[in-house]
Design an enzyme around this catalytic site. Structure first.
Site, PDB file in Angstrom:
ATOM      1  N   GLY A   1       0.833  -1.206   0.000  1.00  0.00           N
ATOM      2  CA  GLY A   1       0.000   0.000   0.000  1.00  0.00           C
ATOM      3  C   GLY A   1       0.860   1.246   0.000  1.00  0.00           C
ATOM      4  O   GLY A   1       2.050   1.174  -0.296  1.00  0.00           O
ATOM      5  N   ASN A   2       0.265   2.379   0.317  1.00  0.00           N
ATOM      6  CA  ASN A   2       1.056   3.614   0.424  1.00  0.00           C
ATOM      7  C   ASN A   2       0.407   4.541   1.450  1.00  0.00           C
ATOM      8  O   ASN A   2      -0.646   4.223   1.997  1.00  0.00           O
ATOM      9  CB  ASN A   2       1.209   4.285  -0.945  1.00  0.00           C
ATOM     10  CG  ASN A   2      -0.126   4.666  -1.547  1.00  0.00           C
ATOM     11  OD1 ASN A   2      -0.854   5.487  -1.004  1.00  0.00           O
ATOM     12  ND2 ASN A   2      -0.478   4.030  -2.663  1.00  0.00           N
ATOM     13  N   HIS A   3       1.053   5.698   1.704  1.00  0.00           N
ATOM     14  CA  HIS A   3       0.621   6.562   2.805  1.00  0.00           C
ATOM     15  C   HIS A   3      -0.498   7.538   2.443  1.00  0.00           C
ATOM     16  O   HIS A   3      -0.825   8.404   3.249  1.00  0.00           O
ATOM     17  CB  HIS A   3       1.810   7.382   3.316  1.00  0.00           C
ATOM     18  CG  HIS A   3       2.831   6.558   4.018  1.00  0.00           C
ATOM     19  ND1 HIS A   3       2.554   5.868   5.163  1.00  0.00           N
ATOM     20  CD2 HIS A   3       4.122   6.305   3.730  1.00  0.00           C
ATOM     21  CE1 HIS A   3       3.629   5.229   5.553  1.00  0.00           C
ATOM     22  NE2 HIS A   3       4.597   5.466   4.701  1.00  0.00           N
TER      23      HIS A   3
ATOM     24  N   ALA B   1      -3.831   7.654  -5.146  1.00  0.00           N
ATOM     25  CA  ALA B   1      -2.453   7.181  -5.276  1.00  0.00           C
ATOM     26  C   ALA B   1      -2.549   5.685  -5.571  1.00  0.00           C
ATOM     27  O   ALA B   1      -2.524   4.849  -4.660  1.00  0.00           O
ATOM     28  CB  ALA B   1      -1.685   7.433  -3.996  1.00  0.00           C
TER      29      ALA B   1
END
Ligand code: CTP
Length: 400
Positions: free
Chosen positions: A208-210, A276
């Site tokens: 995943g990402n932030h 994102a």
């Protein structure tokens, strides 16, 4: 201009509460229906009798109606109003609103309200400057609420600084401009992608990402406040939806986001790709939890579909697509390349080199590039104000 408008006025405990009587008078003179909700501490600063007489309505402050064995329906009140104005808004109530606390009639009405919300803070200057209060006000702005910043002047404590509630005439003018404002995106269908995507490795792990989804959420609220019907297709995160013009569609992976965008894109007038999206996903998703074995481990990744690029290929002349670029080097060059590769009409560049810009924070600093206009750089601002700048640029683009 305000004839027949229904205004719910929340009054908190502050010396500025006396000014709310003047605000009620202005609203009644303008032909509004006014319903006042007082917090218990507010009654020590302004009497319910004064406000009831001026508003021509009994003032409410408790969940139950006196001696009648009935309760005050906060949901109904929240739905009744065209606008909820909280003036003065105390530090305590602002904090409760930001955190969803609900221990009195006013906060219950606030949580149930579907209408636009405006607040005029009033408190001592140190309370107003305190990072906790600033953060709470930013949170409320990110929900799409209008905060009328307190003014500079002499305060009840004898100190001089910011903390005085805006004057009733100024609040009245804001109410007038908000309620009579032409909604620029009325009838428009807007699709917004937001947040991260999670790509499953096995039943318990993911890539995943932030991304927090805050920018996409702020855009959704801004568009809805301008009358647009919004489909917010959002990855994992917290989305506090404050408008019934926004439909939240939750997804987890890039494939699920693609499927939703795919089925809603053709009816959209405007598509904003703020998500994102993970560029890659594991080639195989293990059915069972992967057990550790060797010293090293390799996961083969395969490319996800580029949602924005695919929709760019399908874009009709009557649609406009807006993308985002987050770059760490050659920002302008890379942003422009993405704009042309993905057939965006506008691209919003946020640079990770700018303090306060990027993931998880409440602020952002952007430059907007357009296919046929010079770049537009903006100052560091709250995400809600950044969203307003983007919405203005979209409006200009449509009418250029
Ligand atoms: N985007 C998308 N689908 C993807 C990847 C990106 O819709 N699979 C969209 C993003 O929402 C954003 C824009 O494309 O509006 C640019 O995303 P970004 O990740 O910066 O670009 P990439 O094309 O992935 O390029 P790179 O990661 O190499 O910089």
């Amino acid at each position: 201009m305000l004839e027949g408008k229904k205004i719910l006025l929340g009054v908190c405990g502050s010396i500025a509460a006396y000014k709310s009587a003047l605000l009620v008078r202005l609203l009644i003179k303008a032909g509004c229906e006014v319903q006042v909700v007082l917090t218990a501490p507010a009654k020590t600063f302004v009497t319910p009798l004064t406000l009831a007489t001026l508003s021509k309505n009994p003032v409410l402050s408790k969940f139950e109606k006196d001696d009648q064995g009935q309760w005050e329906n906060h949901v109904e009140l929240g739905l009744w109003a065209d606008l909820l104005v909280i003036a003065p808004a105390s530090a305590n109530t602002i904090s409760k609103m930001a955190h969803g606390l609900c221990d009195n009639l006013l906060t219950a009405v606030y949580l149930s309200a579907k209408c636009p919300i405006m607040l005029a803070p009033a408190m001592d200057l140190d309370m107003y400057r305190h990072p906790a209060t600033r953060k709470n006000l930013e949170t409320l702005q990110s929900f799409g609420h209008l905060v009328l910043e307190a003014e500079h002047g002499e305060l009840a404590s004898g100190l001089v600084g910011e903390g005085r509630m805006a004057e009733p005439e100024a609040i009245f003018e804001k109410i007038e401009s908000l309620l009579s404002k032409k909604k620029r995106f009325e009838g428009k269908q807007v699709l917004i992608t937001a947040g991260p995507t999670f790509e499953k490795i096995d039943p318990v792990r993911f890539i995943g990402n932030h991304s927090s989804g805050k920018m996409g959420l702020a855009l959704a609220h801004n568009m809805a406040a301008e009358g647009a019907e919004v489909k917010l297709i959002a990855g994992p995160g917290q989305y506090n939806i404050e408008s019934d013009l926004i439909s939240l569609i939750r997804i987890s992976s890039a494939d699920e986001m693609f499927a939703q965008v795919d089925s809603h894109y053709s009816t959209a007038d405007i598509a904003i790709f703020a998500a994102a999206v993970a560029d890659y996903k594991p080639a195989v998703q293990a059915k069972e939890k992967i057990k550790k074995s060797d010293q090293t481990m390799t996961i083969e990744l395969v490319k996800n579909k580029d949602i924005a690029a695919e929709m760019g290929k399908r874009k009709r002349k009557d649609q406009i697509n807006i993308g985002f670029a987050l770059e760490t080097e050659k920002e302008e060059q890379f942003a422009k390349e993405k704009m042309s590769k993905k057939n965006f009409d506008l691209i919003v560049l946020n640079s990770l080199n700018d303090n306060g810009a990027g993931f998880s924070v409440d602020t952002n600093k952007i430059t907007i590039f357009s296919v046929d206009q010079p770049p537009r750089p903006f100052e560091l601002k709250s995400k809600s104000k950044v969203a307003a700048d983007i919405v203005n640029c979209i409006h200009e683009k449509i009418h250029s």
